[in-house]
Design a protein around this motif. Structure first.
Motif, mmCIF file in Angstrom:
data_model
loop_
_atom_site.group_PDB
_atom_site.id
_atom_site.type_symbol
_atom_site.label_atom_id
_atom_site.label_comp_id
_atom_site.label_asym_id
_atom_site.label_seq_id
_atom_site.Cartn_x
_atom_site.Cartn_y
_atom_site.Cartn_z
ATOM 1 N N PRO A 259 -41.436 22.425 -57.193
ATOM 2 C CA PRO A 259 -41.433 21.460 -58.295
ATOM 3 C C PRO A 259 -40.557 20.245 -58.037
ATOM 4 N N ARG A 260 -39.601 20.328 -57.089
ATOM 5 C CA ARG A 260 -38.699 19.196 -56.847
ATOM 6 C C ARG A 260 -39.197 18.283 -55.741
ATOM 7 N N THR A 261 -39.560 18.874 -54.599
ATOM 8 C CA THR A 261 -39.945 18.052 -53.450
ATOM 9 C C THR A 261 -41.398 17.607 -53.507
ATOM 10 N N GLY A 262 -42.280 18.493 -53.994
ATOM 11 C CA GLY A 262 -43.691 18.159 -54.074
ATOM 12 C C GLY A 262 -44.410 18.193 -52.743
ATOM 13 N N SER A 263 -43.757 18.709 -51.679
ATOM 14 C CA SER A 263 -44.375 18.766 -50.351
ATOM 15 C C SER A 263 -45.073 20.097 -50.161
ATOM 16 N N LEU A 264 -46.205 20.049 -49.468
ATOM 17 C CA LEU A 264 -46.978 21.258 -49.212
ATOM 18 C C LEU A 264 -47.536 21.221 -47.796
ATOM 19 N N ALA A 265 -47.079 22.120 -46.931
ATOM 20 C CA ALA A 265 -47.738 22.337 -45.650
ATOM 21 C C ALA A 265 -48.984 23.177 -45.895
ATOM 22 N N THR A 266 -49.872 23.225 -44.907
ATOM 23 C CA THR A 266 -51.138 23.935 -45.116
ATOM 24 C C THR A 266 -50.945 25.411 -45.450
ATOM 25 N N PRO A 267 -50.065 26.161 -44.746
ATOM 26 C CA PRO A 267 -49.864 27.557 -45.160
ATOM 27 C C PRO A 267 -49.363 27.676 -46.598
ATOM 28 N N GLU A 268 -48.470 26.786 -47.002
ATOM 29 C CA GLU A 268 -47.985 26.814 -48.377
ATOM 30 C C GLU A 268 -49.086 26.425 -49.354
ATOM 31 N N LEU A 269 -49.918 25.494 -48.958
ATOM 32 C CA LEU A 269 -51.033 25.096 -49.805
ATOM 33 C C LEU A 269 -51.966 26.276 -50.064
ATOM 34 N N LEU A 270 -52.215 27.069 -49.027
ATOM 35 C CA LEU A 270 -53.070 28.250 -49.205
ATOM 36 C C LEU A 270 -52.406 29.272 -50.112
ATOM 37 N N ASP A 271 -51.066 29.355 -50.039
ATOM 38 C CA ASP A 271 -50.353 30.256 -50.962
ATOM 39 C C ASP A 271 -50.536 29.814 -52.405
#
Length: 366
Positions: A259-271
């Motif tokens: 909620p703070r950084t707003g960054s998403l790598a692809t593995p995190e995006l799939l999570d």
């Protein structure tokens, strides 16, 4: 009277030539213990004379009182032997019961084809010589399918999962279960969890244990839990209604995890996709927006066509991360997410897993 006493003194209650009753005549130590038992009242002073002694028998020399060691109450050897027999039978009975349980468990797990009913599922195999559709092309197909806006977004989920349970010193086991979440008009919702494995219908299913946590076998279709939750009006993801605009949906997913950084790598995006689909059944517009986000994120390479664990055809896209490999399965015409499979990328002897073993698989249904 004295003659009768002499006859009693010369009498032998267990003569050597008599029947032994399985034990034989009493030896000297046994006679002493028997004498103590017969004259226990003398030691408590209930008879006449000096406490702890017997009255002298007429015609005999009186005994000199002497201290006797305290000897525990003895039992005849024949009775002692009979007393030990049930214990031995109990031990053998427990051993036999353990063998029967082990045999029964083996039979339950093995089945008629000697294939374990609770074996870990094999990773999905890409169909040979199938066409791998690029993800950007899948995004276009999904956008075209969402032109009329149907099907619509629905709160709740219906998911079949296979998850690997691991512990030190024990082989890993796969726990399959089906979960259905339905919301009511008053914003309360009910969650039903069922032990079932669609790939092995009617076979016993392995599930989590009770307090000790040890896995246990249950019948296929057993309801593990049925829980009703009170109304919830949370406006934070993933409880909040997801948008169908790609940019807004990406911000929504980022807020779910970071909620703070707003960054998403692809593995995190799939999570976060998995988290979203465990709360909502996406409509056509939300699915199209999600495929566009996945296309822009990169890191997913097309590998071809697969048949998922519910028998549905899909297009597979793989992300290779450190220690694990994720496969995203999309419906070929609409781009809706059918499933996500995570497998180990390398061996881990600590938990008895090897590269290619399925760590987790989720298949979502409407």
């Amino acid at each position: 009277m004295s003659e009768e006493l002499d006859l009693l003194r010369r009498a032998d209650p267990v003569p050597a030539h008599g029947p032994h009753f399985g034990d034989g005549p009493l030896d000297h130590r046994a006679e002493q213990r028997l004498e103590l038992l017969l004259h226990a009242d003398d030691e408590r002073g209930t008879r006449r004379g000096t406490p702890g002694t017997r009255p002298p028998i007429p015609g005999t020399r009186p005994r000199i009182p002497r201290a006797r060691p305290r000897i525990p109450r003895a039992r005849p050897r024949m009775l002692s032997a009979r007393r030990r027999t049930p214990r031995a039978r109990l031990l053998w009975g427990l051993a036999a019961t353990a063998v029967v349980l082990a045999t029964t468990l083996t039979a339950l797990l093995a089945g008629p084809n000697s294939q374990p009913a609770v074996a870990a599922p094999r990773p999905l195999a890409v169909r040979a010589h199938s066409t791998a559709v690029p993800l950007h092309q899948m995004a276009e197909l999904a956008a075209a399918a969402a032109a009329d806006g149907s099907p619509g977004l629905r709160r709740g989920t219906h998911v079949q999962s296979w998850s690997l349970a691991m512990s030190d010193g024990k082989p890993p086991v796969t726990l399959p279960e089906e979960r259905v979440v339905r919301w009511n008009a008053d914003d309360s919702h009910t969650e039903v969890v069922v032990a079932t494995d669609p790939s092995r219908p009617g076979r016993p299913v392995l599930t989590d244990g009770d307090e000790d946590g040890a896995p246990r076998l249950v019948e296929d279709g057993k309801v593990l839990s049925r829980t009703t939750y009170p109304p919830s009006w949370s406006d934070a993801p993933p409880e909040a209604r997801p948008p169908h605009d790609p940019a807004a949906l990406r911000a929504y997913l980022a807020e779910t995890l970071h909620p703070r950084t707003g960054s998403l790598a692809t593995p995190e995006l799939l999570d976060t996709v998995k988290e979203l689909l465990d709360h909502w059944t996406l409509g056509a517009r939300e699915s199209a927006a999600l495929v566009r986000i996945l296309t822009d994120a990169g890191g997913l390479r097309p590998v071809g066509q697969v048949t998922d664990r519910l028998g549905r055809p899909g297009q597979a896209y793989v992300n290779d991360g450190p220690g694990e490999r994720r496969m995203l399965i999309l419906e070929p015409r609409t781009g809706a997410v059918l499933g996500i499979e995570t497998t180990f990328a390398r061996d881990d002897p600590r938990y008895g897993v090897k590269a290619g073993d399925v760590m987790e698989y989720s298949a979502w249904m409407r």
